[in-house]
Design a protein around this motif. Structure first.
Motif, PDB file in Angstrom:
ATOM      1  N   CYS A  51      13.502  65.954  53.092  1.00  0.00           N
ATOM      2  CA  CYS A  51      14.531  64.910  53.065  1.00  0.00           C
ATOM      3  C   CYS A  51      15.300  64.883  54.364  1.00  0.00           C
ATOM      4  O   CYS A  51      15.459  63.853  54.974  1.00  0.00           O
ATOM      5  CB  CYS A  51      15.485  65.135  51.897  1.00  0.00           C
ATOM      6  N   ALA A  52      15.807  66.013  54.787  1.00  0.00           N
ATOM      7  CA  ALA A  52      16.512  66.103  56.049  1.00  0.00           C
ATOM      8  C   ALA A  52      15.511  66.597  57.073  1.00  0.00           C
ATOM      9  O   ALA A  52      14.999  67.687  56.963  1.00  0.00           O
ATOM     10  CB  ALA A  52      17.690  67.072  55.933  1.00  0.00           C
ATOM     11  N   SER A  53      15.201  65.765  58.041  1.00  0.00           N
ATOM     12  CA  SER A  53      14.197  66.112  59.042  1.00  0.00           C
ATOM     13  C   SER A  53      14.623  65.565  60.385  1.00  0.00           C
ATOM     14  O   SER A  53      15.243  64.516  60.473  1.00  0.00           O
ATOM     15  CB  SER A  53      12.844  65.531  58.637  1.00  0.00           C
ATOM     16  N   SER A  54      14.275  66.292  61.444  1.00  0.00           N
ATOM     17  CA  SER A  54      14.619  65.832  62.787  1.00  0.00           C
ATOM     18  C   SER A  54      13.781  64.628  63.184  1.00  0.00           C
ATOM     19  O   SER A  54      14.217  63.780  63.938  1.00  0.00           O
ATOM     20  CB  SER A  54      14.423  66.959  63.782  1.00  0.00           C
ATOM     21  N   GLY A  55      12.535  64.579  62.695  1.00  0.00           N
ATOM     22  CA  GLY A  55      11.671  63.451  62.991  1.00  0.00           C
ATOM     23  C   GLY A  55      10.935  63.549  64.313  1.00  0.00           C
ATOM     24  O   GLY A  55      10.200  62.657  64.679  1.00  0.00           O
ATOM     25  N   PHE A  56      11.109  64.624  65.075  1.00  0.00           N
ATOM     26  CA  PHE A  56      10.452  64.798  66.365  1.00  0.00           C
ATOM     27  C   PHE A  56       9.613  66.064  66.360  1.00  0.00           C
ATOM     28  O   PHE A  56       9.962  67.053  65.716  1.00  0.00           O
ATOM     29  CB  PHE A  56      11.481  64.889  67.497  1.00  0.00           C
ATOM     30  N   THR A 118      15.508  70.750  67.955  1.00  0.00           N
ATOM     31  CA  THR A 118      15.467  70.386  66.539  1.00  0.00           C
ATOM     32  C   THR A 118      15.587  71.638  65.694  1.00  0.00           C
ATOM     33  O   THR A 118      15.108  72.710  66.065  1.00  0.00           O
ATOM     34  CB  THR A 118      14.157  69.663  66.178  1.00  0.00           C
ATOM     35  N   TYR A 119      16.247  71.486  64.563  1.00  0.00           N
ATOM     36  CA  TYR A 119      16.403  72.574  63.599  1.00  0.00           C
ATOM     37  C   TYR A 119      16.340  71.958  62.207  1.00  0.00           C
ATOM     38  O   TYR A 119      16.949  70.925  61.954  1.00  0.00           O
ATOM     39  CB  TYR A 119      17.740  73.293  63.801  1.00  0.00           C
ATOM     40  N   ASN A 120      15.581  72.582  61.319  1.00  0.00           N
ATOM     41  CA  ASN A 120      15.472  72.112  59.947  1.00  0.00           C
ATOM     42  C   ASN A 120      15.304  73.320  59.035  1.00  0.00           C
ATOM     43  O   ASN A 120      14.484  74.188  59.310  1.00  0.00           O
ATOM     44  CB  ASN A 120      14.271  71.173  59.812  1.00  0.00           C
ATOM     45  N   PHE A 121      16.068  73.375  57.966  1.00  0.00           N
ATOM     46  CA  PHE A 121      15.950  74.453  56.994  1.00  0.00           C
ATOM     47  C   PHE A 121      15.733  73.862  55.612  1.00  0.00           C
ATOM     48  O   PHE A 121      16.652  73.276  55.028  1.00  0.00           O
ATOM     49  CB  PHE A 121      17.189  75.348  57.000  1.00  0.00           C
ATOM     50  N   LEU A 122      14.511  73.966  55.105  1.00  0.00           N
ATOM     51  CA  LEU A 122      14.115  73.527  53.753  1.00  0.00           C
ATOM     52  C   LEU A 122      14.435  72.067  53.447  1.00  0.00           C
ATOM     53  O   LEU A 122      14.487  71.669  52.297  1.00  0.00           O
ATOM     54  CB  LEU A 122      14.768  74.409  52.683  1.00  0.00           C
ATOM     55  N   GLY A 123      14.668  71.277  54.455  1.00  0.00           N
ATOM     56  CA  GLY A 123      15.016  69.885  54.212  1.00  0.00           C
ATOM     57  C   GLY A 123      16.428  69.702  53.684  1.00  0.00           C
ATOM     58  O   GLY A 123      16.829  68.602  53.360  1.00  0.00           O
ATOM     59  N   ILE A 124      17.161  70.799  53.602  1.00  0.00           N
ATOM     60  CA  ILE A 124      18.551  70.735  53.131  1.00  0.00           C
ATOM     61  C   ILE A 124      19.466  70.350  54.283  1.00  0.00           C
ATOM     62  O   ILE A 124      20.349  69.524  54.152  1.00  0.00           O
ATOM     63  CB  ILE A 124      18.971  72.083  52.526  1.00  0.00           C
ATOM     64  N   TYR A 125      19.212  70.974  55.433  1.00  0.00           N
ATOM     65  CA  TYR A 125      20.042  70.746  56.609  1.00  0.00           C
ATOM     66  C   TYR A 125      19.128  70.558  57.810  1.00  0.00           C
ATOM     67  O   TYR A 125      18.206  71.354  58.031  1.00  0.00           O
ATOM     68  CB  TYR A 125      20.966  71.943  56.832  1.00  0.00           C
ATOM     69  N   ALA A 126      19.357  69.503  58.583  1.00  0.00           N
ATOM     70  CA  ALA A 126      18.592  69.273  59.803  1.00  0.00           C
ATOM     71  C   ALA A 126      19.550  68.886  60.916  1.00  0.00           C
ATOM     72  O   ALA A 126      20.577  68.258  60.673  1.00  0.00           O
ATOM     73  CB  ALA A 126      17.563  68.171  59.589  1.00  0.00           C
ATOM     74  N   LYS A 127      19.182  69.307  62.120  1.00  0.00           N
ATOM     75  CA  LYS A 127      20.023  69.006  63.284  1.00  0.00           C
ATOM     76  C   LYS A 127      19.122  68.601  64.444  1.00  0.00           C
ATOM     77  O   LYS A 127      18.088  69.223  64.675  1.00  0.00           O
ATOM     78  CB  LYS A 127      20.850  70.229  63.645  1.00  0.00           C
ATOM     79  N   LEU A 128      19.506  67.562  65.148  1.00  0.00           N
ATOM     80  CA  LEU A 128      18.813  67.108  66.342  1.00  0.00           C
ATOM     81  C   LEU A 128      19.829  67.047  67.465  1.00  0.00           C
ATOM     82  O   LEU A 128      20.848  66.353  67.350  1.00  0.00           O
ATOM     83  CB  LEU A 128      18.185  65.727  66.119  1.00  0.00           C
ATOM     84  N   CYS A 129      19.585  67.802  68.541  1.00  0.00           N
ATOM     85  CA  CYS A 129      20.501  67.820  69.678  1.00  0.00           C
ATOM     86  C   CYS A 129      19.779  67.342  70.918  1.00  0.00           C
ATOM     87  O   CYS A 129      18.634  67.723  71.171  1.00  0.00           O
ATOM     88  CB  CYS A 129      21.047  69.222  69.926  1.00  0.00           C
ATOM     89  N   THR A 130      20.458  66.543  71.717  1.00  0.00           N
ATOM     90  CA  THR A 130      19.954  66.118  73.011  1.00  0.00           C
ATOM     91  C   THR A 130      20.653  66.985  74.067  1.00  0.00           C
ATOM     92  O   THR A 130      21.876  67.092  74.071  1.00  0.00           O
ATOM     93  CB  THR A 130      20.275  64.632  73.269  1.00  0.00           C
ATOM     94  N   VAL A 131      19.842  67.614  74.907  1.00  0.00           N
ATOM     95  CA  VAL A 131      20.368  68.492  75.952  1.00  0.00           C
ATOM     96  C   VAL A 131      20.047  67.839  77.293  1.00  0.00           C
ATOM     97  O   VAL A 131      18.886  67.604  77.599  1.00  0.00           O
ATOM     98  CB  VAL A 131      19.719  69.894  75.890  1.00  0.00           C
ATOM     99  N   THR A 132      21.090  67.520  78.052  1.00  0.00           N
ATOM    100  CA  THR A 132      20.890  66.972  79.399  1.00  0.00           C
ATOM    101  C   THR A 132      21.360  68.012  80.396  1.00  0.00           C
ATOM    102  O   THR A 132      22.381  68.658  80.220  1.00  0.00           O
ATOM    103  CB  THR A 132      21.677  65.665  79.601  1.00  0.00           C
ATOM    104  N   LYS A 133      20.572  68.148  81.452  1.00  0.00           N
ATOM    105  CA  LYS A 133      20.924  69.053  82.560  1.00  0.00           C
ATOM    106  C   LYS A 133      20.983  68.219  83.822  1.00  0.00           C
ATOM    107  O   LYS A 133      20.237  67.262  83.981  1.00  0.00           O
ATOM    108  CB  LYS A 133      19.899  70.167  82.691  1.00  0.00           C
TER     109      LYS A 133
END
Length: 135
Positions: A51-56, A118-133
């Motif tokens: 359910c909760a997915s980064s998609g990438f 990207t971070y995903n744990f069991l579809g309960i919690y997902a996080k997508l972060c963009t890192v620019t340098k």
């Protein structure tokens, strides 16, 4: 035919129906409860696990933690900026993971690389972060 004989046949057939019905009903109830348990234990989790997915990138069914490079110029960077979006059970999604937000957060004038974490744990919690340098 004799009416008494017909009434006996009807009463016997009614008893047989009741006997068969009373024997089969608990069996059907057990079958339905087993079926419901199997659906709940084996099929429904596949709908909710992602359910909760980064998609990438690659998708981990149980756990996902990866960094994906999107752009790299090869120049050295002195600054780094992050912007993140989070999702809970795929029902609520919050945040801004845009490149512009990450650039502003890191006070970067010229971008040298862009990465996605990207971070995903069991579809309960997902996080997508963009890192620019950049510089």
């Amino acid at each position: 035919m004799n009416l008494q004989f017909i009434s006996k046949i009807k009463s016997i057939s009614k008893r047989k129906f009741y006997l068969i019905h009373s024997v089969q009903k608990p069996h059907l109830d057990r079958f339905h409860s087993r079926l419901v348990r199997k659906v709940c234990l084996f099929i429904l989790p596949f709908f909710f696990l992602q359910c909760a997915s980064s998609g990438f990138g690659t998708q981990g069914l149980l756990y996902e933690n990866q960094r994906i490079s999107l752009m790299e110029t090869g120049n050295s960077a002195t600054k780094e900026g992050f912007s993140c979006a989070k999702s809970y059970l795929g029902l609520i999604a919050l945040g801004d993971a845009s490149i512009e937000t990450a650039q502003k957060q890191g006070n970067i004038k010229e971008i040298t690389s862009i990465e996605l974490e990207t971070y995903n744990f069991l579809g309960i919690y997902a996080k997508l972060c963009t890192v620019t340098k950049g510089i």
